[in-house]
Scaffold this motif. Structure first.
Motif, PDB file in Angstrom:
ATOM      1  N   THR A  68       0.783  -1.098   0.002  1.00 43.23           N
ATOM      2  CA  THR A  68       0.066  -0.049   0.158  1.00 43.23           C
ATOM      3  C   THR A  68       0.894   1.036   0.014  1.00 43.23           C
ATOM      4  N   ILE A  69       0.670   1.952  -0.865  1.00 40.29           N
ATOM      5  CA  ILE A  69       1.327   3.465  -1.066  1.00 40.29           C
ATOM      6  C   ILE A  69       0.637   4.362  -0.380  1.00 40.29           C
ATOM      7  N   SER A  70       1.004   5.307   0.218  1.00 39.07           N
ATOM      8  CA  SER A  70       0.301   6.513   0.846  1.00 39.07           C
ATOM      9  C   SER A  70       1.296   7.639   1.039  1.00 39.07           C
ATOM     10  N   ARG A  71       0.800   8.901   1.286  1.00 36.36           N
ATOM     11  CA  ARG A  71       1.452   9.979   1.356  1.00 36.36           C
ATOM     12  C   ARG A  71       0.991  10.918   2.292  1.00 36.36           C
ATOM     13  N   ASP A  72       1.678  11.930   2.870  1.00 33.92           N
ATOM     14  CA  ASP A  72       1.513  12.922   3.974  1.00 33.92           C
ATOM     15  C   ASP A  72       2.142  14.108   3.313  1.00 33.92           C
ATOM     16  N   ASN A  73       1.142  14.776   2.517  1.00 31.06           N
ATOM     17  CA  ASN A  73       1.707  15.993   1.907  1.00 31.06           C
ATOM     18  C   ASN A  73       1.965  17.089   2.896  1.00 31.06           C
ATOM     19  N   ALA A  74       1.548  17.203   4.073  1.00 32.90           N
ATOM     20  CA  ALA A  74       2.142  18.339   4.888  1.00 32.90           C
ATOM     21  C   ALA A  74       3.485  17.924   5.343  1.00 32.90           C
ATOM     22  N   LYS A  75       3.976  16.835   5.185  1.00 31.63           N
ATOM     23  CA  LYS A  75       5.057  16.225   5.538  1.00 31.63           C
ATOM     24  C   LYS A  75       6.106  15.973   4.365  1.00 31.63           C
ATOM     25  N   ASN A  76       5.370  16.251   3.076  1.00 29.36           N
ATOM     26  CA  ASN A  76       6.213  15.816   1.809  1.00 29.36           C
ATOM     27  C   ASN A  76       6.803  14.221   1.787  1.00 29.36           C
ATOM     28  N   THR A  77       6.077  13.568   2.407  1.00 26.57           N
ATOM     29  CA  THR A  77       6.478  12.089   2.711  1.00 26.57           C
ATOM     30  C   THR A  77       5.523  11.153   2.076  1.00 26.57           C
ATOM     31  N   VAL A  78       6.199  10.073   1.316  1.00 24.76           N
ATOM     32  CA  VAL A  78       5.623   9.023   0.696  1.00 24.76           C
ATOM     33  C   VAL A  78       5.855   7.778   1.417  1.00 24.76           C
ATOM     34  N   TYR A  79       5.098   6.726   1.497  1.00 15.19           N
ATOM     35  CA  TYR A  79       5.303   5.657   2.424  1.00 15.19           C
ATOM     36  C   TYR A  79       4.748   4.457   1.501  1.00 15.19           C
ATOM     37  N   LEU A  80       5.503   3.333   1.777  1.00 12.24           N
ATOM     38  CA  LEU A  80       5.211   1.987   1.172  1.00 12.24           C
ATOM     39  C   LEU A  80       4.898   1.032   2.103  1.00 12.24           C
ATOM     40  N   GLN A  81       4.009   0.517   2.350  1.00 13.05           N
ATOM     41  CA  GLN A  81       3.663  -0.605   3.352  1.00 13.05           C
ATOM     42  C   GLN A  81       3.779  -1.761   2.784  1.00 13.05           C
ATOM     43  N   MET A  82       4.555  -2.740   3.029  1.00 16.06           N
ATOM     44  CA  MET A  82       4.707  -3.830   2.467  1.00 16.06           C
ATOM     45  C   MET A  82       4.559  -5.168   3.390  1.00 16.06           C
ATOM     46  N   ASN A  83       3.532  -5.824   3.004  1.00 16.77           N
ATOM     47  CA  ASN A  83       3.081  -6.860   3.839  1.00 16.77           C
ATOM     48  C   ASN A  83       3.191  -8.396   2.905  1.00 16.77           C
ATOM     49  N   SER A  84       3.093  -9.310   3.476  1.00 11.67           N
ATOM     50  CA  SER A  84       3.476 -10.617   3.139  1.00 11.67           C
ATOM     51  C   SER A  84       4.280 -10.658   1.978  1.00 11.67           C
ATOM     52  N   LEU A  85       5.453 -10.308   2.441  1.00 11.23           N
ATOM     53  CA  LEU A  85       6.654 -10.359   1.552  1.00 11.23           C
ATOM     54  C   LEU A  85       7.060 -11.457   1.049  1.00 11.23           C
ATOM     55  N   LYS A  86       7.636 -11.509  -0.102  1.00 10.19           N
ATOM     56  CA  LYS A  86       7.965 -12.596  -0.904  1.00 10.19           C
ATOM     57  C   LYS A  86       9.718 -12.615  -1.081  1.00 10.19           C
ATOM     58  N   PRO A  87      10.350 -13.670  -1.270  1.00 13.61           N
ATOM     59  CA  PRO A  87      11.598 -13.619  -1.854  1.00 13.61           C
ATOM     60  C   PRO A  87      11.966 -12.908  -3.136  1.00 13.61           C
ATOM     61  N   GLU A  88      10.887 -12.943  -3.984  1.00 11.92           N
ATOM     62  CA  GLU A  88      11.003 -12.168  -5.117  1.00 11.92           C
ATOM     63  C   GLU A  88      10.698 -10.693  -4.985  1.00 11.92           C
ATOM     64  N   ASP A  89      10.584 -10.202  -3.848  1.00 12.24           N
ATOM     65  CA  ASP A  89      10.563  -8.660  -3.567  1.00 12.24           C
ATOM     66  C   ASP A  89      11.696  -8.117  -3.476  1.00 12.24           C
ATOM     67  N   THR A  90      12.807  -9.076  -3.046  1.00 10.76           N
ATOM     68  CA  THR A  90      13.960  -8.541  -2.923  1.00 10.76           C
ATOM     69  C   THR A  90      14.810  -7.674  -3.969  1.00 10.76           C
ATOM     70  N   ALA A  91      14.928  -6.591  -3.767  1.00 13.63           N
ATOM     71  CA  ALA A  91      15.582  -5.571  -4.454  1.00 13.63           C
ATOM     72  C   ALA A  91      15.965  -4.280  -3.827  1.00 13.63           C
ATOM     73  N   VAL A  92      16.555  -3.449  -4.552  1.00 11.97           N
ATOM     74  CA  VAL A  92      16.707  -1.956  -4.016  1.00 11.97           C
ATOM     75  C   VAL A  92      15.435  -1.299  -4.392  1.00 11.97           C
ATOM     76  N   TYR A  93      15.247  -0.589  -3.568  1.00 12.75           N
ATOM     77  CA  TYR A  93      13.928   0.318  -3.646  1.00 12.75           C
ATOM     78  C   TYR A  93      14.244   1.801  -3.667  1.00 12.75           C
ATOM     79  N   TYR A  94      13.578   2.296  -4.652  1.00 17.23           N
ATOM     80  CA  TYR A  94      14.013   3.614  -5.025  1.00 17.23           C
ATOM     81  C   TYR A  94      12.690   4.707  -5.064  1.00 17.23           C
ATOM     82  N   CYS A  95      12.926   5.624  -4.177  1.00 15.29           N
ATOM     83  CA  CYS A  95      11.723   6.647  -4.326  1.00 15.29           C
ATOM     84  C   CYS A  95      12.035   7.644  -5.551  1.00 15.29           C
ATOM     85  N   ASN A  96      10.690   7.693  -6.157  1.00 17.34           N
ATOM     86  CA  ASN A  96      10.891   8.927  -7.361  1.00 17.34           C
ATOM     87  C   ASN A  96       9.960   9.941  -7.123  1.00 17.34           C
ATOM     88  N   ALA A  97      10.131  10.918  -7.594  1.00 19.39           N
ATOM     89  CA  ALA A  97       9.332  12.284  -7.842  1.00 19.39           C
ATOM     90  C   ALA A  97       9.220  12.822  -9.221  1.00 19.39           C
TER      91      ALA A  97
END
Length: 120
Positions: A68-97
């Motif tokens: 689930t992706i979400s954001r707090d515009n007041a804080k200029n912050t974006v979040y990624l809640q990752m549940n039920s993680l799998k080995p294939e989710d292994t990676a470097v995760y990059y934020c983009n604007a």
């Protein structure tokens, strides 16, 4: 210029959860799309999820129902809640604007990346 700083990566067992955060600073327009991309070893960088300044979201099929992706515009912050993680989710995760200034000037910015490792 916009600076993006990610945090929250780490090592987790399959089935576990992690929450990534990305704090944006600098000259940020209210017209923007924030997103998370990931790059696994030997693979191309791929989009994972995006969220517009108005709250519209997109997800790659492989994470739908788990992330689930979400954001707090007041804080200029974006979040990624990752549940039920799998080995294939292994990676470097990059934020983009993807930012649009004055309705016409478009600029794209990247964070430095945070490692997510899911063990089986």
């Amino acid at each position: 210029q916009v600076q993006l700083v990610e945090s929250g990566g780490g090592l987790v067992q399959a089935g576990g959860s992690l929450r990534l955060s990305c704090a944006a600073s600098g000259t940020m327009s209210t017209d923007n799309v924030m997103g998370w991309f990931r790059q696994a070893p030997g693979k191309q960088r791929e989009p994972v999820a995006t969220i517009s300044s108005g709250g519209s979201t997109t997800y790659v099929d492989s994470v739908k129902g788990r992330f689930t992706i979400s954001r707090d515009n007041a804080k200029n912050t974006v979040y990624l809640q990752m549940n039920s993680l799998k080995p294939e989710d292994t990676a470097v995760y990059y934020c983009n604007a993807d930012v649009t200034y004055h309705g016409t000037i478009r600029a794209n910015f990247w964070g430095q990346g945070t490692q997510v490792t899911v063990s089986s």
